[in-house]
Design a protein around this motif. Sequence first.
Motif, mmCIF file in Angstrom:
data_model
loop_
_atom_site.group_PDB
_atom_site.id
_atom_site.type_symbol
_atom_site.label_atom_id
_atom_site.label_comp_id
_atom_site.label_asym_id
_atom_site.label_seq_id
_atom_site.Cartn_x
_atom_site.Cartn_y
_atom_site.Cartn_z
ATOM 1 N N ALA A 36 31.372 31.979 41.932
ATOM 2 C CA ALA A 36 32.372 32.278 42.440
ATOM 3 C C ALA A 36 32.954 31.088 42.656
ATOM 4 C CB ALA A 36 32.788 33.463 42.860
ATOM 5 N N ASN A 37 34.079 30.547 43.043
ATOM 6 C CA ASN A 37 34.698 29.988 43.979
ATOM 7 C C ASN A 37 35.507 31.037 45.571
ATOM 8 O OD1 ASN A 37 37.650 30.576 43.281
ATOM 9 N ND2 ASN A 37 37.490 29.030 42.093
ATOM 10 N N LEU A 38 35.799 30.042 46.696
ATOM 11 C CA LEU A 38 36.807 30.847 47.485
ATOM 12 C C LEU A 38 37.819 31.415 47.121
ATOM 13 C CD1 LEU A 38 36.418 28.176 49.991
ATOM 14 C CD2 LEU A 38 35.042 30.169 49.278
ATOM 15 N N ASP A 39 38.971 30.538 45.774
ATOM 16 C CA ASP A 39 39.799 31.574 45.708
ATOM 17 C C ASP A 39 39.668 33.003 44.451
ATOM 18 O OD1 ASP A 39 41.471 29.865 46.835
ATOM 19 O OD2 ASP A 39 41.549 28.420 45.505
ATOM 20 N N THR A 40 38.850 33.156 44.340
ATOM 21 C CA THR A 40 38.237 34.238 42.919
ATOM 22 C C THR A 40 38.608 35.690 44.070
ATOM 23 O OG1 THR A 40 36.416 32.954 42.295
ATOM 24 C CG2 THR A 40 36.065 35.347 41.830
ATOM 25 N N PRO A 41 39.361 36.171 43.516
ATOM 26 C CA PRO A 41 39.421 37.508 43.913
ATOM 27 C C PRO A 41 38.296 38.620 43.837
ATOM 28 C CG PRO A 41 40.685 37.485 41.876
ATOM 29 C CD PRO A 41 40.303 36.150 42.201
ATOM 30 N N ILE A 42 38.389 39.598 44.550
ATOM 31 C CA ILE A 42 37.493 41.016 44.520
ATOM 32 C C ILE A 42 38.049 41.935 44.704
ATOM 33 C CG2 ILE A 42 35.841 41.329 45.889
ATOM 34 C CD1 ILE A 42 35.453 38.919 47.279
ATOM 35 N N ASN A 43 38.049 42.693 43.364
ATOM 36 C CA ASN A 43 38.651 44.238 43.408
ATOM 37 C C ASN A 43 37.690 44.983 44.307
ATOM 38 O OD1 ASN A 43 40.822 43.701 42.055
ATOM 39 N ND2 ASN A 43 38.790 42.934 40.602
ATOM 40 N N GLY A 44 38.423 46.624 44.699
ATOM 41 C CA GLY A 44 37.096 47.984 44.977
ATOM 42 C C GLY A 44 35.852 47.902 44.665
ATOM 43 N N HIS A 45 35.624 47.602 43.587
ATOM 44 C CA HIS A 45 34.229 48.287 42.646
ATOM 45 C C HIS A 45 33.119 46.639 42.384
ATOM 46 C CE1 HIS A 45 34.446 52.651 43.505
ATOM 47 N NE2 HIS A 45 36.496 51.707 42.208
ATOM 48 N N ASP A 46 33.321 45.694 42.531
ATOM 49 C CA ASP A 46 32.932 44.367 42.495
ATOM 50 C C ASP A 46 32.032 44.438 43.337
ATOM 51 O OD1 ASP A 46 34.919 43.957 40.283
ATOM 52 O OD2 ASP A 46 35.421 42.327 42.386
#
Length: 85
Positions: free
Chosen positions: A64-74
Amino acid sequence: MLKVLFFGQIRERLATDQLSLDIAQLPTPLTVKALCEYLASKGEQWRELITTHSCLIAVNQTMANLDTPINGHDEVAIFPPVTGG
C-alpha cells in the motif's frame, strides 16, 4: 474490527504483534497515512518507529501507499524494509 499486524524489529520494539482497532474510533476517511498518524499519537516510541523508519505497509496482503483506503475489516501489516540477496 481493523486488525493491525507488526513484524520484525517494529514488533520487538513495540512489544506487541498486533492490535485490533474499532474503526469507529479512527479518523475518517481512513487511509494508511491517517492510520500511521493515529498510531504515532500513541506515544513517543510509536511515533519514532512509525514516522522515522521507512516502514512498509500492506493492506490485505497487498503493498500500500499513504493514500490507500482502509476499511473496517481489513488487515494492515506494518514491517521494516526488507533486504535480501
